[in-house]
Design a protein around this motif. Structure first.
Motif, mmCIF file in Angstrom:
data_model
loop_
_atom_site.group_PDB
_atom_site.id
_atom_site.type_symbol
_atom_site.label_atom_id
_atom_site.label_comp_id
_atom_site.label_asym_id
_atom_site.label_seq_id
_atom_site.Cartn_x
_atom_site.Cartn_y
_atom_site.Cartn_z
ATOM 1 N N PRO A 89 -41.969 47.482 -26.149
ATOM 2 C CA PRO A 89 -41.898 46.311 -25.351
ATOM 3 C C PRO A 89 -43.031 46.472 -24.347
ATOM 4 C CG PRO A 89 -39.645 47.381 -25.310
ATOM 5 C CD PRO A 89 -40.536 48.230 -26.030
ATOM 6 N N VAL A 90 -43.880 45.208 -24.248
ATOM 7 C CA VAL A 90 -44.670 45.421 -23.194
ATOM 8 C C VAL A 90 -44.630 44.234 -22.132
ATOM 9 C CG1 VAL A 90 -46.530 46.399 -24.820
ATOM 10 C CG2 VAL A 90 -46.397 43.895 -24.802
ATOM 11 N N LEU A 91 -43.668 43.374 -22.487
ATOM 12 C CA LEU A 91 -43.773 42.334 -21.327
ATOM 13 C C LEU A 91 -42.611 42.624 -20.346
ATOM 14 C CD1 LEU A 91 -44.507 38.719 -23.190
ATOM 15 C CD2 LEU A 91 -45.763 39.807 -21.462
ATOM 16 N N ALA A 92 -43.045 42.625 -19.112
ATOM 17 C CA ALA A 92 -41.960 42.861 -18.217
ATOM 18 C C ALA A 92 -41.050 41.397 -18.041
ATOM 19 C CB ALA A 92 -42.617 43.071 -16.764
ATOM 20 N N THR A 93 -39.997 41.700 -17.436
ATOM 21 C CA THR A 93 -38.914 40.577 -17.425
ATOM 22 C C THR A 93 -39.535 39.485 -16.519
ATOM 23 O OG1 THR A 93 -36.915 42.277 -17.539
ATOM 24 C CG2 THR A 93 -36.662 40.019 -16.640
ATOM 25 N N ILE A 94 -40.229 39.821 -15.413
ATOM 26 C CA ILE A 94 -40.625 38.793 -14.431
ATOM 27 C C ILE A 94 -41.754 38.045 -15.273
ATOM 28 C CG2 ILE A 94 -42.567 40.274 -13.539
ATOM 29 C CD1 ILE A 94 -40.329 38.009 -11.604
ATOM 30 N N TYR A 95 -42.593 38.517 -16.156
ATOM 31 C CA TYR A 95 -43.474 37.809 -16.654
ATOM 32 C C TYR A 95 -42.891 36.672 -17.592
ATOM 33 C CZ TYR A 95 -47.143 41.095 -15.497
ATOM 34 O OH TYR A 95 -48.158 41.835 -14.639
ATOM 35 N N MET A 96 -41.808 37.236 -18.379
ATOM 36 C CA MET A 96 -41.122 36.361 -19.322
ATOM 37 C C MET A 96 -40.426 34.948 -18.538
ATOM 38 S SD MET A 96 -39.555 38.834 -22.397
ATOM 39 C CE MET A 96 -38.800 40.046 -21.504
ATOM 40 N N ILE A 97 -39.791 35.372 -17.313
ATOM 41 C CA ILE A 97 -39.121 34.301 -16.494
ATOM 42 C C ILE A 97 -40.308 33.516 -15.989
ATOM 43 C CG2 ILE A 97 -38.120 33.858 -14.275
ATOM 44 C CD1 ILE A 97 -36.457 36.535 -14.688
ATOM 45 N N LEU A 151 -48.852 33.810 -3.583
ATOM 46 C CA LEU A 151 -47.672 33.512 -4.023
ATOM 47 C C LEU A 151 -47.344 34.091 -5.528
ATOM 48 C CD1 LEU A 151 -45.232 31.738 -3.607
ATOM 49 C CD2 LEU A 151 -46.296 30.051 -4.858
ATOM 50 N N THR A 152 -48.415 34.264 -6.338
ATOM 51 C CA THR A 152 -47.791 34.950 -7.680
ATOM 52 C C THR A 152 -48.013 36.615 -7.601
ATOM 53 O OG1 THR A 152 -50.568 35.029 -8.012
ATOM 54 C CG2 THR A 152 -49.181 33.119 -9.084
ATOM 55 N N ALA A 153 -48.779 37.175 -6.643
ATOM 56 C CA ALA A 153 -48.629 38.535 -6.560
ATOM 57 C C ALA A 153 -47.333 38.744 -5.788
ATOM 58 C CB ALA A 153 -49.500 39.127 -5.478
ATOM 59 N N LEU A 154 -46.758 38.057 -4.969
ATOM 60 C CA LEU A 154 -45.451 38.222 -4.405
ATOM 61 C C LEU A 154 -44.247 38.171 -5.539
ATOM 62 C CD1 LEU A 154 -45.847 36.628 -0.959
ATOM 63 C CD2 LEU A 154 -45.354 38.907 -1.297
ATOM 64 N N VAL A 155 -44.268 37.141 -6.295
ATOM 65 C CA VAL A 155 -43.572 37.043 -7.400
ATOM 66 C C VAL A 155 -43.402 38.314 -8.308
ATOM 67 C CG1 VAL A 155 -42.936 35.855 -9.500
ATOM 68 C CG2 VAL A 155 -43.425 34.506 -7.580
ATOM 69 N N ASP A 156 -44.751 39.046 -8.702
ATOM 70 C CA ASP A 156 -44.738 40.104 -9.349
ATOM 71 C C ASP A 156 -44.044 41.103 -8.684
ATOM 72 O OD1 ASP A 156 -46.003 38.679 -11.310
ATOM 73 O OD2 ASP A 156 -47.979 39.229 -10.897
ATOM 74 N N GLN A 157 -43.886 41.261 -7.382
ATOM 75 C CA GLN A 157 -43.343 42.365 -6.763
ATOM 76 C C GLN A 157 -41.792 42.333 -6.702
ATOM 77 O OE1 GLN A 157 -44.840 42.472 -2.559
ATOM 78 N NE2 GLN A 157 -47.023 42.737 -3.416
ATOM 79 N N ILE A 189 -40.958 49.947 -19.485
ATOM 80 C CA ILE A 189 -41.903 49.038 -18.883
ATOM 81 C C ILE A 189 -41.630 49.386 -16.996
ATOM 82 C CG2 ILE A 189 -42.578 46.481 -18.075
ATOM 83 C CD1 ILE A 189 -41.677 45.889 -20.912
ATOM 84 N N VAL A 190 -42.699 49.497 -16.582
ATOM 85 C CA VAL A 190 -42.534 49.720 -15.093
ATOM 86 C C VAL A 190 -43.288 48.672 -14.300
ATOM 87 C CG1 VAL A 190 -41.945 52.060 -15.147
ATOM 88 C CG2 VAL A 190 -44.189 51.524 -15.055
ATOM 89 N N ARG A 191 -44.342 48.137 -14.849
ATOM 90 C CA ARG A 191 -45.183 47.294 -14.088
ATOM 91 C C ARG A 191 -44.949 45.720 -14.612
ATOM 92 N NH1 ARG A 191 -48.719 50.511 -11.959
ATOM 93 N NH2 ARG A 191 -48.700 52.650 -13.045
ATOM 94 N N PRO A 192 -45.261 44.926 -13.686
ATOM 95 C CA PRO A 192 -45.973 44.894 -12.507
ATOM 96 C C PRO A 192 -45.263 45.398 -11.336
ATOM 97 C CG PRO A 192 -45.242 42.567 -12.684
ATOM 98 C CD PRO A 192 -44.533 43.408 -13.969
ATOM 99 N N TYR A 193 -43.918 45.584 -11.299
ATOM 100 C CA TYR A 193 -43.466 46.242 -10.120
ATOM 101 C C TYR A 193 -44.121 47.582 -9.451
ATOM 102 C CZ TYR A 193 -40.273 47.844 -6.521
ATOM 103 O OH TYR A 193 -39.705 48.237 -5.415
ATOM 104 N N LEU A 194 -44.699 48.290 -10.410
ATOM 105 C CA LEU A 194 -45.078 49.547 -9.765
ATOM 106 C C LEU A 194 -46.715 49.454 -10.027
ATOM 107 C CD1 LEU A 194 -43.090 52.678 -10.942
ATOM 108 C CD2 LEU A 194 -43.427 51.389 -8.717
ATOM 109 N N ASP A 195 -47.257 48.227 -10.098
ATOM 110 C CA ASP A 195 -48.713 48.104 -9.708
ATOM 111 C C ASP A 195 -49.045 48.409 -8.381
ATOM 112 O OD1 ASP A 195 -49.578 47.501 -12.247
ATOM 113 O OD2 ASP A 195 -49.351 45.290 -11.990
#
Lengths: 156, 360
Positions: free
Chosen positions: A89-97, B183-189, B198-204
């Motif tokens: 898997p490469v897409l994080a949950t937040i991206y899919m949302i 706003l988009t950066a905050l959503v990614d956090q 998968i650990v990113r984008p949270y661990l970017d």
């Protein structure tokens, strides 16, 4: 449409992108000629199904727009159609949302505005509601503050 | 043809909607103004400040053009974030009479920049090259977020230059204009459960720096003050389980650096290497993946250049490295004072060219 593809970039993948659009249009006209169906579908379910079908088919074309090689495009298409069973898997949950919310918003807007003009909607809506929506959009633009250099046509 | 429009000769005229447009305009103005003020206050409350100019290719281009124009003090700093955060330009000026041009870029390998200076026949100054072992001696030669920067300073269009100046003006007055807090950066956090590894984008990497004029950059106060942000930054530098670096890659890095140093010296310039402090798991991982004897010592031996490794100087050890990779603002001043003092004493190019404070 082939030339339209080439206009977007000097690569055969762009030609394929334009060619697929041309094929879709040709098939639509062929079906209309064979069936005698004219105009837009009336029933909402037909509209929805045809709209989603169009969306899915256009998504296939974007693979060729984005991929640098046909091999790369083939790998992405395999994944899209469920053949990449052992892929990580490469897409994080937040991206899919985020993508889901955006697509739902676009489809809803298209559904709402398909048979309407913006002027009509603004004329009929309460002025404060239109103002509220405009303010929300402007505020979102201000706090998003993207980089202008990301604009796609700067690459040409 | 639209239902609400009409043809006027060959031009489509869209009718203005029948609505209370003036009232609507005032409502939008008031709501957006209130929203922006509230957003600005919120951003300031978490530590963003007006005058933090962020960093960008455009900032870098301004500094690079100073070199092209000969409008500088013959000292240039390159590499990535450590020497960028850990160097205080005012201290340099105070101690040597020379204010360096800061060309280090976060998240980049310095070798393309070193090679670029070696190929520039006009450069005869002192090049201070930061060395972060796991980047410098690796095969990754990327420029990350700043791709294309080596040409951008020449190719920047008039509209981009205007946009940069407009952005600078606004950034001096508004704290919320920060690429890490859009706003988009905050959503990614937002930290959500993910599939697989998968650990990113949270661990970017989130916001870690603050930049002022001349690209003077500091570790952001938020990292020093906020434990959550500090812990996140440490995690973002990981994972700290790197394999020992490839011998062939190290050899390539040293050879490339040696060639560049040779060219710059041949025309009267000088190159020095500076290894800034790191700490915690990051430092331990560096000791494991890039042992000093195989990397730093070899680099100095093959280039014949002077180098400062924080491990060798008591005054550069024990400094505050809050997120394990960059010094706090106060420690950066101490470190700059320490390493510039050594350079001013031990590097003939600099010791023979010291100027009074006023640059005379």
């Amino acid at each position: 449409m082939l030339l339209g593809g080439l206009w977007h970039g000097a690569n055969w993948t762009f030609v394929a992108w334009g060619g697929l659009h041309g094929v879709y249009l040709a098939v639509e006209r062929w079906i209309r000629d064979r069936t005698g169906i004219r105009g837009e579908p009336v029933r909402w379910i037909n509209r929805l199904v045809l709209g989603l079908l169009t969306y899915a088919l256009v998504n296939v074309t974007w693979v060729f727009f984005r991929a640098h090689t046909f091999g790369g495009a083939a790998r992405i298409l395999q994944g899209m159609f469920g053949f990449a069973t052992d892929a990580e898997p490469v897409l994080a949950t937040i991206y899919m949302i985020k993508v889901g919310v955006l697509i739902a918003s676009i489809v809803a807007t298209q559904w709402l505005m398909r048979d309407r003009e913006l002027e009509q909607v603004v004329s009929r809506a309460p002025w404060w509601l239109t103002g509220l929506v405009c303010a929300a959009m402007l505020f979102a633009v201000i706090v998003t503050q993207g980089s202008g250099t990301a604009f796609i046509y700067f690459q040409f | 043809m639209s239902n609400s429009g009409k043809w006027s000769e060959d031009v489509t005229v869209r009718e203005i909607p029948k609505a209370r447009l003036v009232a609507m305009g005032w409502l939008v103005f008031l709501l957006v103004t209130a929203g922006v003020i509230a957003w600005e206050l919120q951003m300031r409350s978490i530590g963003l400040v007006a005058g933090d100019l962020d960093d960008s290719k455009a900032h870098w281009a301004v500094e690079r053009r100073k070199i092209a124009a000969g409008d500088y003090d013959d000292v240039v700093v390159i590499r990535s974030s450590r020497i960028l955060f850990d160097t205080n330009l005012n201290v340099w000026k105070e101690m040597t009479g020379r204010r360096p041009i800061q060309l280090a870029l976060a998240g980049t390998n310095p070798r393309p920049f070193l090679t670029d200076f070696a190929a520039n026949p006009d450069f005869k100054g002192l090049l201070v090259v930061g060395v972060t072992p796991d980047i410098f001696f690796g095969d990754w030669l990327g420029i990350g977020l700043f791709a294309g920067v080596l040409d951008y300073w020449k190719d920047q269009s008039p509209s981009e230059r205007f946009g940069h100046q407009a952005g600078l003006f606004l950034s001096r007055h508004l704290a919320f204009l920060d690429s890490s807090y859009t706003l988009t950066a905050l959503v990614d956090q937002v930290n959500l459960p993910n599939r697989g590894e998968i650990v990113r984008p949270y661990l970017d990497v989130w916001k870690v720096w603050e930049t002022t004029d001349d690209r003077q950059t500091f570790l952001w106060r938020g990292i020093e003050d906020n434990e959550h942000l500090r812990e996140h930054a440490r995690l973002a530098w990981g994972p700290f389980a790197g394999k020992p670096m490839d011998e062939a890659a190290i050899a390539r890095a040293c050879k490339e650096a040696a060639d560049a140093v040779k060219k710059i010296r041949a025309r009267g310039g000088e190159v020095v290497f500076v290894r800034s402090p790191s700490a915690g798991l990051y430092y331990e991982n560096e000791l494991h993946s890039a042992p000093r004897a195989r990397t730093w010592d070899r680099l100095l031996k093959e280039t014949g250049a002077f180098g400062i490794n924080f491990e060798d100087y008591p005054g550069m050890r024990g400094l505050d490295v809050p997120e394990w990779s960059h010094l706090s603002r106060e420690s950066a001043v101490k470190f700059t004072r320490a390493y510039v003092g050594v350079l001013a004493q031990d590097v003939p190019w600099l010791s023979s060219r010291l100027r009074a404070k006023d640059g005379a």
